[in-house]
Design a protein around this motif. Structure first.
Motif, PDB file in Angstrom:
ATOM      1  N   UNK A 268      -9.818  31.151  35.046  1.00  0.00           N
ATOM      2  CA  UNK A 268     -10.912  31.085  36.093  1.00  0.00           C
ATOM      3  C   UNK A 268     -11.638  29.723  35.890  1.00  0.00           C
ATOM      4  N   UNK A 269     -12.004  29.413  34.652  1.00  0.00           N
ATOM      5  CA  UNK A 269     -12.652  28.054  34.288  1.00  0.00           C
ATOM      6  C   UNK A 269     -11.905  27.019  34.850  1.00  0.00           C
ATOM      7  N   UNK A 270     -10.590  26.917  34.243  1.00  0.00           N
ATOM      8  CA  UNK A 270      -9.676  25.707  34.774  1.00  0.00           C
ATOM      9  C   UNK A 270      -9.628  25.616  36.520  1.00  0.00           C
ATOM     10  N   UNK A 271      -9.473  26.785  37.043  1.00  0.00           N
ATOM     11  CA  UNK A 271      -9.230  26.790  38.263  1.00  0.00           C
ATOM     12  C   UNK A 271     -10.672  26.287  39.349  1.00  0.00           C
ATOM     13  N   UNK A 272     -11.725  27.034  38.764  1.00  0.00           N
ATOM     14  CA  UNK A 272     -12.695  26.526  39.611  1.00  0.00           C
ATOM     15  C   UNK A 272     -13.808  25.668  39.340  1.00  0.00           C
ATOM     16  N   UNK A 273     -13.402  24.943  38.167  1.00  0.00           N
ATOM     17  CA  UNK A 273     -14.249  23.751  37.431  1.00  0.00           C
ATOM     18  C   UNK A 273     -14.537  23.103  38.733  1.00  0.00           C
ATOM     19  N   UNK A 274     -15.748  22.466  38.641  1.00  0.00           N
ATOM     20  CA  UNK A 274     -16.112  21.197  39.759  1.00  0.00           C
ATOM     21  C   UNK A 274     -15.752  20.037  39.031  1.00  0.00           C
ATOM     22  N   UNK A 275     -15.061  19.707  38.032  1.00  0.00           N
ATOM     23  CA  UNK A 275     -14.563  18.516  37.511  1.00  0.00           C
ATOM     24  C   UNK A 275     -13.070  18.637  37.378  1.00  0.00           C
ATOM     25  N   UNK A 276     -12.371  17.365  37.170  1.00  0.00           N
ATOM     26  CA  UNK A 276     -11.006  17.478  37.085  1.00  0.00           C
ATOM     27  C   UNK A 276     -10.507  17.768  35.746  1.00  0.00           C
TER      28      UNK A 276
END
Length: 110
Positions: free
Chosen positions: A13-21
């Motif tokens: 979830x952190x990977x998919x929804x992070x606002x940074x690349x």
């Protein structure tokens, strides 16, 4: 019905929804294995289009020569932060701050 917290592990979830690349590269530093939606958007591609693409293609031509040294430093130290210039699909460039970590297996191999 599963809630969002049950359908994806927290790291996913952190990977998919992070606002940074965020990108995961091959151990030798040559290939993009997986990128998150933000990384794909900032480069002008879909996630699927970037999977398997050479990492070098994400860097502007003037930044590519330094990448070999930076990859070596990441492997040696395990972590490196540096600034660079990336390339969008349309050929335009943009500045990036890269925070890279070499993930090692139990034997110490990247």
């Amino acid at each position: 019905m599963e809630s969002d917290s049950e359908s994806f592990p927290p790291w996913d979830r952190a990977f998919r929804f992070a606002g940074w690349g965020v990108a995961i590269g091959s151990a030798d530093g040559t290939t993009l294995l997986k990128v998150n939606p933000a990384f794909a958007r900032m480069h002008g591609y879909s996630e699927e289009e970037l999977a398997g693409r050479p990492i070098l293609q994400m860097f502007a031509p003037q930044s590519r020569a330094a990448l070999v040294h930076q990859l070596s430093s990441i492997h040696a130290a395990g972590h490196l932060c540096f600034e660079s210039v990336h390339l969008r699909r349309d050929g335009s460039t943009f500045p990036v701050r890269i925070d890279a970590t070499a993930v090692r297996d139990p034997d110490g191999n990247v």
